[in-house]
Design an enzyme around this catalytic site. Structure first.
Site: not given
Ligand code: PGA
Length: 223
Positions: A7-9, A83, A147, A153, A183, A204-205
């Protein structure tokens, strides 16, 4: 096969997607969720494509929205629904998310419904109540991504026992394995993906660094 959902957001550019396409290892495990304008440009034989959001309506006068049929045109296989960032920042509700799930299914795109509790709900023992409420709109052929909001994050991954507890709960009540997100990185992906009721991870990150994803692919080739 356990998958990596990236997920690149609201991050990335034509340049970073080109770098990702050039450098990601070949596997049939990766699904990339780029920002919507990059869906077509992101196509590659090395991975599948997902969308981060979809309109709750069929095509029409909904300025700024992107419909499920448009995602399908762009070869989108999966779409995130609800999300926690969308629930919190854009006030998405079960009613609205349920419409999105139905439209995605009509167009042959697999919805990934995101669920998870915040820190207050965990401290107050309200986790199962929250998850059951979010699962009210669950239906067949929908994937579930658990999640915990306190983990997204923050660098704080849920403990393996906590992930197991939730995956057991969901499996017992809804007969489905879950994707875990929060994370996830090359430091913890292997341990999480080894759990029997985990079908993948939502990253994500760490997904913005192609080397990090290649490391996870190498470490988890047998998962
Ligand atoms: P993260 O994000 O890996 O940066 O915690 C996960 C997500 O929001 O899907």
């Amino acid at each position: 096969m356990k998958k990596l959902f990236l997920n690149w957001k609201q991050n990335g550019s034509l340049q970073s997607i080109t770098e990702f396409k050039n450098n990601i290892h070949n596997s049939n495990k990766v699904v990339l969720f780029p920002p919507l304008p990059y869906l077509t440009f992101s196509q590659s034989s090395k991975f599948e494509i997902g969308a981060q959001n979809v309109s709750a309506f069929n095509n029409g006068a909904f300025t700024g929205e992107v419909g499920a049929s448009m995602l399908k045109n762009c070869n989108t296989k999966y779409c995130l629904v609800g999300h926690s960032e969308r629930r919190e920042l854009f006030k998405e509700t079960n009613e609205n998310l349920s419409l999105k799930i139905k439209l995605l299914k009509q167009h042959g795109i697999t919805p990934i419904l995101c669920i998870g509790e915040n820190l207050y709900e965990r401290r107050e023992n309200k986790v199962f109540k929250k998850l059951n409420h979010q699962m009210e709109i669950f239906e067949n052929n929908v994937l579930i991504a658990y999640e915990p909001i306190w983990s997204i994050g923050t660098g704080i991954t849920a403990k393996i026992e906590e992930i197991e507890e939730i995956s057991n709960f969901i499996y017992k009540n809804y007969s489905i394995k879950i994707i875990y997100g929060g994370s996830v990185s090359s430091n913890n992906a292997k341990n999480i993906l080894q759990l029997p009721l985990i079908s993948g991870v939502l990253i994500g990150g760490a997904s913005l660094k192609v080397n990090e994803i290649n490391k996870i692919l190498d470490d988890t080739s047998r998962c």
